[in-house]
Write a protein that holds these residues in place. Sequence first.
Motif, PDB file in Angstrom:
ATOM      1  N   ILE A 195       0.836  -1.216   0.000  1.00  0.00           N
ATOM      2  CA  ILE A 195       0.000   0.000   0.000  1.00  0.00           C
ATOM      3  C   ILE A 195       0.867   1.262   0.000  1.00  0.00           C
ATOM      4  O   ILE A 195       0.386   2.349  -0.280  1.00  0.00           O
ATOM      5  N   LYS A 198       0.569   4.239  -2.584  1.00  0.00           N
ATOM      6  CA  LYS A 198      -0.755   4.271  -3.216  1.00  0.00           C
ATOM      7  C   LYS A 198      -1.555   5.448  -2.655  1.00  0.00           C
ATOM      8  O   LYS A 198      -1.228   5.995  -1.610  1.00  0.00           O
ATOM      9  N   MET A 221       1.076   6.109   2.488  1.00  0.00           N
ATOM     10  CA  MET A 221       0.083   6.387   1.445  1.00  0.00           C
ATOM     11  C   MET A 221      -0.031   7.892   1.216  1.00  0.00           C
ATOM     12  O   MET A 221       0.246   8.689   2.118  1.00  0.00           O
TER      13      MET A 221
END
Length: 467
Positions: A195, A198, A221
């Motif tokens: 993740i 992202k 993130m």
Amino acid sequence: MSSAKDIVPRMDGFSRTVSNSLSLSTSPTFTFHSPPSSFGGPKISSTKQLKPFDTKDIKVLLLENVNQTGQDILREQGYQVEFLKSSLPEDQLIEKIRDVHVIGIRSKTKLTERVLREAKNLIVIGCFCIGTNQVDLQYAARQGIAVFNSPFSNSRSVAELVIGEIIALARQLGDRSNELHNGTWNKVSKGCWEIRGKTLGIIGYGHIGSQLSVLAEAMGMSVIYYDVVNLMALGTARQVATLGDLLAGADFVTLHVPESPETKNMIGAKQLEQMKEGSYLINASRGSVVDIPALINAMKGGKIAGAALDVYPNEPAGNGFYFSNELNSWTEELRKLKNIILTPHIGGSTEEAQSAIGVEVSHALVRYVNEGATLGAVNMPEVNLRSLTLDEPNHVRVIYIHRNVPGVLGRVNAILGNHNVDKQMTDSRGEVAYLMADISDVKEAEIKDLWQSLEELSSRIRTRVLY
Ligand SMILES: NC(=O)c1ccc[n+]([C@@H]2O[C@H](COP(=O)([O-])OP(=O)(O)OC[C@H]3O[C@@H](n4cnc5c(N)ncnc54)[C@H](O)[C@@H]3O)[C@@H](O)[C@H]2O)c1
Ligand SMILES: O=C(O)[C@H](O)COP(=O)(O)O
């Protein structure tokens, strides 16, 4: 509770001061003061009026497994507390609600106008959760029924659940776990991602959304958010101008908006089409916000690589079998999808959150019942006076909930002005206004007349006199 003064309300709108005891489990006896009528509802029978006052007269109904912390606080006041683990069907709810002064619920119990119309003795509702969409707030206010909730005690729990789901979806954890439970070793990396790097798109940047923003950034993130209000970004998060901008820019989209006409089916076929190819959707807000058949189509077509749902239309009253096509025609198709996490509305269901909510909401209920304080009410103006002086002789607190129309204060003060008004506060919210006044120089024999005079004003919704 520090502010709790030993005032015990009477069902009829009068209260009696009890000396030196916050815990009233010993059933003190009281001098009887004949009340002229009940709170805002129909006249009560004379037999009822002649019943001597006791704190045990306050009846509380707690539904949906309200935490022990909350039950304890209410029982310590001497109130009669009936506790049920689940919600109730409407007809049973109507039967029970007729009798109680206080009701505590969570997200399942629908307190509609139809139900509240029958709640003749009810003075206050405690939502032991964040959401208050299950209550007809305006109707309650017009009946002089205050509503309290716990605005952020479970926010962290929801944010943590969503963080867990983001990773679980990115790595297809649910599927791998199910496969191995069924004996299949399926070691794959295709379609599984980190993740880090992202983009998380948060719809609704309130208590939960903003908490999640901080946690997501800490895991590497990028965060964008969309909200109807202009809100300060935390960390390096960035507010985007439109829902379309958010959907087009996020790898993970998560919903944290309240249930409202504007958020109904906020994510449907058109919005899913606007999302990135292979992106993920998480809904832990309300079941009405996502069009589930549209999500099923988008997942079948591969546009959406995974989803997590914690909330649904038609959630059941209690635990047990839920997924039946009789309730929702899409259930079988939903259950067959890959990489979808289905949880039974557990976003706020942690020991920490439920314990904190129990304390917060029960304290608000006690303050309202015993002192009339509306701080934190979601449907009434927030009114409180510095301190109570009811232990002094001839002091009373008057609470006058009334329609917000011109000329009321003049009429009320003409009545109160026969005594010495020590403190007074009044505020309005929409159609309803709330006046609180601490008055000295009121002889016990005059209290009934004072109450009666206020009750006779055409603007009256409910009058309480605490003494
Ligand atoms: N799954 C669970 O167990 C669980 C637990 C707690 C809360 N919830 C739900 O989550 C919701 C959000 O909780 P919160 O504490 O963050 O609420 P909040 O009120 O703090 O934040 C909601 C945000 O949504 C924004 N908003 C409202 N309408 C919008 C719209 N049409 N478009 C975009 N933004 C909009 C508001 O401006 C606000 O910033 C609650 O209302 C509740 O329904 C679910
Ligand atoms: O509104 C809330 O706080 C959540 O939806 C949790 O509701 P619950 O207390 O019924 O789990």
